[in-house]
Write a protein that holds these residues in place. Structure first.
Motif, mmCIF file in Angstrom:
data_model
loop_
_atom_site.group_PDB
_atom_site.id
_atom_site.type_symbol
_atom_site.label_atom_id
_atom_site.label_comp_id
_atom_site.label_asym_id
_atom_site.label_seq_id
_atom_site.Cartn_x
_atom_site.Cartn_y
_atom_site.Cartn_z
ATOM 1 N N PRO A 22 131.954 106.429 35.179
ATOM 2 C CA PRO A 22 130.743 105.509 35.154
ATOM 3 C C PRO A 22 131.172 104.356 35.866
ATOM 4 O O PRO A 22 131.855 103.471 35.459
ATOM 5 C CB PRO A 22 130.192 105.435 33.790
ATOM 6 N N LEU A 23 130.401 103.747 36.864
ATOM 7 C CA LEU A 23 130.759 102.659 37.772
ATOM 8 C C LEU A 23 130.427 101.435 37.049
ATOM 9 O O LEU A 23 131.301 100.365 36.816
ATOM 10 C CB LEU A 23 130.155 102.816 38.942
ATOM 11 N N LEU A 24 128.955 101.403 36.720
ATOM 12 C CA LEU A 24 128.642 100.135 35.816
ATOM 13 C C LEU A 24 129.342 99.994 34.461
ATOM 14 O O LEU A 24 129.512 99.056 34.186
ATOM 15 C CB LEU A 24 127.073 100.331 35.870
ATOM 16 N N LEU A 110 128.806 92.173 44.374
ATOM 17 C CA LEU A 110 127.525 92.304 44.940
ATOM 18 C C LEU A 110 127.342 93.565 45.429
ATOM 19 O O LEU A 110 126.167 94.186 45.251
ATOM 20 C CB LEU A 110 127.257 91.264 46.068
ATOM 21 N N ALA A 111 128.323 94.250 46.101
ATOM 22 C CA ALA A 111 128.028 95.750 46.453
ATOM 23 C C ALA A 111 127.755 96.733 45.128
ATOM 24 O O ALA A 111 127.072 97.511 45.227
ATOM 25 C CB ALA A 111 129.475 96.284 47.073
ATOM 26 N N LEU A 112 128.642 96.492 43.997
ATOM 27 C CA LEU A 112 128.255 97.140 42.979
ATOM 28 C C LEU A 112 126.868 97.237 42.401
ATOM 29 O O LEU A 112 126.017 98.053 42.074
ATOM 30 C CB LEU A 112 129.236 96.639 41.759
ATOM 31 N N VAL A 113 126.294 95.956 42.618
ATOM 32 C CA VAL A 113 124.838 95.840 42.183
ATOM 33 C C VAL A 113 123.894 96.342 42.935
ATOM 34 O O VAL A 113 123.085 97.097 42.607
ATOM 35 C CB VAL A 113 124.619 93.978 42.080
ATOM 36 N N GLN A 114 123.978 96.431 44.281
ATOM 37 C CA GLN A 114 123.399 96.761 45.289
ATOM 38 C C GLN A 114 123.279 98.351 45.228
ATOM 39 O O GLN A 114 122.308 98.873 45.322
ATOM 40 C CB GLN A 114 124.179 96.411 46.784
ATOM 41 N N MET A 115 124.710 98.917 45.155
ATOM 42 C CA MET A 115 124.692 100.315 44.819
ATOM 43 C C MET A 115 124.150 100.761 43.690
ATOM 44 O O MET A 115 123.290 102.078 43.676
ATOM 45 C CB MET A 115 126.239 100.831 44.726
ATOM 46 N N GLU A 116 124.182 100.180 42.510
ATOM 47 C CA GLU A 116 123.452 100.688 41.404
ATOM 48 C C GLU A 116 122.243 100.617 41.537
ATOM 49 O O GLU A 116 121.199 101.541 41.175
ATOM 50 C CB GLU A 116 123.735 99.674 39.967
ATOM 51 N N VAL A 117 121.497 99.449 41.945
ATOM 52 C CA VAL A 117 119.988 99.476 42.288
ATOM 53 C C VAL A 117 119.482 100.662 43.381
ATOM 54 O O VAL A 117 118.509 101.450 42.892
ATOM 55 C CB VAL A 117 119.565 98.156 42.862
ATOM 56 N N ALA A 118 120.154 100.851 44.448
ATOM 57 C CA ALA A 118 120.064 101.904 45.432
ATOM 58 C C ALA A 118 120.112 103.440 44.772
ATOM 59 O O ALA A 118 119.143 104.124 45.096
ATOM 60 C CB ALA A 118 121.085 101.765 46.482
ATOM 61 N N ARG A 119 121.167 103.452 43.916
ATOM 62 C CA ARG A 119 121.454 104.852 43.580
ATOM 63 C C ARG A 119 120.223 105.227 42.336
ATOM 64 O O ARG A 119 119.771 106.545 42.497
ATOM 65 C CB ARG A 119 122.576 104.998 42.904
ATOM 66 N N PRO A 124 121.376 106.908 48.724
ATOM 67 C CA PRO A 124 122.665 107.252 48.662
ATOM 68 C C PRO A 124 123.521 106.213 49.127
ATOM 69 O O PRO A 124 124.288 106.411 50.059
ATOM 70 C CB PRO A 124 122.734 108.452 49.644
ATOM 71 N N LEU A 125 123.610 105.176 48.646
ATOM 72 C CA LEU A 125 124.387 104.257 49.110
ATOM 73 C C LEU A 125 125.918 104.000 48.361
ATOM 74 O O LEU A 125 125.974 104.130 47.271
ATOM 75 C CB LEU A 125 123.871 102.553 48.891
ATOM 76 N N ASP A 126 126.897 104.096 49.090
ATOM 77 C CA ASP A 126 128.306 104.150 48.992
ATOM 78 C C ASP A 126 128.974 102.774 49.320
ATOM 79 O O ASP A 126 128.829 102.167 50.197
ATOM 80 C CB ASP A 126 129.209 105.483 49.482
ATOM 81 N N GLY A 127 130.201 102.685 48.698
ATOM 82 C CA GLY A 127 131.037 101.562 48.707
ATOM 83 C C GLY A 127 132.216 101.991 49.925
ATOM 84 O O GLY A 127 132.413 103.072 49.889
ATOM 85 N N ILE A 128 132.662 101.022 50.617
ATOM 86 C CA ILE A 128 133.696 101.099 51.490
ATOM 87 C C ILE A 128 134.924 100.211 51.183
ATOM 88 O O ILE A 128 134.673 99.054 51.103
ATOM 89 C CB ILE A 128 133.231 100.914 53.045
ATOM 90 N N SER A 129 136.015 100.754 51.035
ATOM 91 C CA SER A 129 137.256 99.821 50.439
ATOM 92 C C SER A 129 137.718 99.018 51.789
ATOM 93 O O SER A 129 138.903 99.289 52.177
ATOM 94 C CB SER A 129 138.072 100.828 49.860
ATOM 95 N N PHE A 130 136.894 98.425 52.754
ATOM 96 C CA PHE A 130 137.267 97.916 54.080
ATOM 97 C C PHE A 130 138.347 96.861 53.674
ATOM 98 O O PHE A 130 138.369 96.399 52.699
ATOM 99 C CB PHE A 130 135.985 97.340 54.449
ATOM 100 N N PRO A 131 139.132 96.755 54.633
ATOM 101 C CA PRO A 131 140.302 95.867 54.702
ATOM 102 C C PRO A 131 139.585 94.330 54.617
ATOM 103 O O PRO A 131 138.761 94.139 55.350
ATOM 104 C CB PRO A 131 141.029 95.921 55.807
ATOM 105 N N GLY A 132 140.143 93.603 53.763
ATOM 106 C CA GLY A 132 139.522 92.190 53.696
ATOM 107 C C GLY A 132 138.378 92.160 52.735
ATOM 108 O O GLY A 132 138.573 92.179 51.332
ATOM 109 N N ALA A 190 138.552 103.980 42.894
ATOM 110 C CA ALA A 190 139.264 103.117 44.055
ATOM 111 C C ALA A 190 138.361 101.667 43.609
ATOM 112 O O ALA A 190 139.136 100.652 43.785
ATOM 113 C CB ALA A 190 139.088 103.530 45.137
ATOM 114 N N ILE A 191 137.068 101.798 43.716
ATOM 115 C CA ILE A 191 136.432 100.622 43.386
ATOM 116 C C ILE A 191 136.810 99.704 42.216
ATOM 117 O O ILE A 191 137.022 98.411 42.366
ATOM 118 C CB ILE A 191 134.853 100.824 43.233
ATOM 119 N N LEU A 192 136.920 100.206 41.009
ATOM 120 C CA LEU A 192 137.049 99.436 39.747
ATOM 121 C C LEU A 192 138.578 99.295 39.977
ATOM 122 O O LEU A 192 138.694 97.873 39.534
ATOM 123 C CB LEU A 192 136.919 100.655 38.614
ATOM 124 N N MET A 193 139.390 99.769 40.340
ATOM 125 C CA MET A 193 140.668 99.401 40.655
ATOM 126 C C MET A 193 140.693 98.081 41.372
ATOM 127 O O MET A 193 141.745 97.290 41.441
ATOM 128 C CB MET A 193 141.746 100.487 41.289
#
Length: 281
Positions: A22-24, A110-119, A124-132, A190-193
């Protein structure tokens, strides 16, 4: 009567697959380490209010980008969620309860808030572990729409994505195949780590070794075989004077990553603890 919002137990996380994690709930579990009296129901209720405010408008829209535009407008314009540009390394930017309270965060929170509201609205909003900076992605007919939650959900085109990745790739802009791989969705684990690694970096840079060790230990609760977290916990133990814990973790790190770029430096630290050189070789 509504059930209380469930927060998982740290000892259960390693057994869960990425989809079941569970993400949240786990983000609140991370925050509870620093804020033991936080009420998970309160923040679930905040998200429910955000969602209820948007549901009728979002359901009336047909296309994902228009739905996402409405979500971003509420979060970043009406409610005032924003990237904390002035105090980027404030640890409160990584604790999700503080993000809800202060409406300030870093890219991943902020992405986590955005994703939780969207989902919760079926988007279907996903996170990206982008460099930086962490980013988010939304499927569209001809590919994906990539957005920057740290800058009010601003869309990013391919050229800007290449330029953002360049400093993290030896100065070379990624080609199409590499960029496509970078833009793959990040798993919940990956997001939580990454949240915990951000906190570890803040605390270790500030010499707060008890909290730095705690973050590394929590990463190992999510991923027990993670060698970097094992090294980080061992080095933190060393700073705290916990020689037995440092010897165990650093020795195990070298067993698992004997060719790591920092292996010689870690080996020297371990030998200085009386870890011995024969066993390590």
């Amino acid at each position: 009567m509504r059930k209380p919002f469930a927060v998982p137990d740290w000892n259960s996380l390693a057994r869960l697959d990425d989809a079941s994690l569970p993400l949240l709930g786990t983000a609140l579990l991370i925050a509870r380490d620093e804020y033991p009296d936080l009420d998970p129901d309160l923040y679930d209720t905040v998200l429910q209010a955000h969602t209820a405010h948007l549901r009728e408008e979002v359901e009336a829209l047909e296309h994902w980008p228009l739905k996402m535009q409405a979500i971003n407008r509420l979060l970043f314009e009406e409610l005032g969620y924003a990237g904390n540009h002035d105090e980027y390394y404030d640890p409160r930017n990584s604790y999700i309860n503080e993000v809800f309270e202060r409406r300030l965060g870093n890219p991943i929170s902020l992405a986590l808030v955005q994703m939780e509201v969207a989902r919760r609205l079926g988007v279907p909003l996903d996170g990206i572990s982008f460099p930086g900076h962490f980013l988010v992605r939304l499927p569209v007919d001809d590919g994906v729409l990539v957005m920057d939650p740290f800058n009010r959900g601003r869309p990013l085109d391919v050229d800007e994505l290449r330029q953002r990745a360049r400093p993290h790739m030896g100065g070379d802009a990624p080609d199409d195949d590499v960029l496509h791989q970078i833009l793959n969705p990040a798993s919940h684990r990956a997001i939580l780590m990454r949240v915990l690694r951000n906190l570890h970096g803040v605390y270790s840079d500030g010499g707060d070794w008890e909290r730095a060790v705690r973050c590394a230990d929590r990463i190992l609760k999510l991923s027990p075989d993670d060698p970097e977290a094992l090294r980080d916990r061992g080095l933190g133990y060393l700073e705290l004077g916990h020689r037995h814990g440092a010897r165990h973790d650093l020795g195990l790190y070298l067993q698992r990553s004997p060719r790591a770029t920092d292996a010689d430096a870690v080996r020297d630290r371990l030998i200085g603890l009386g870890g011995g050189s024969t066993r390590l070789n």
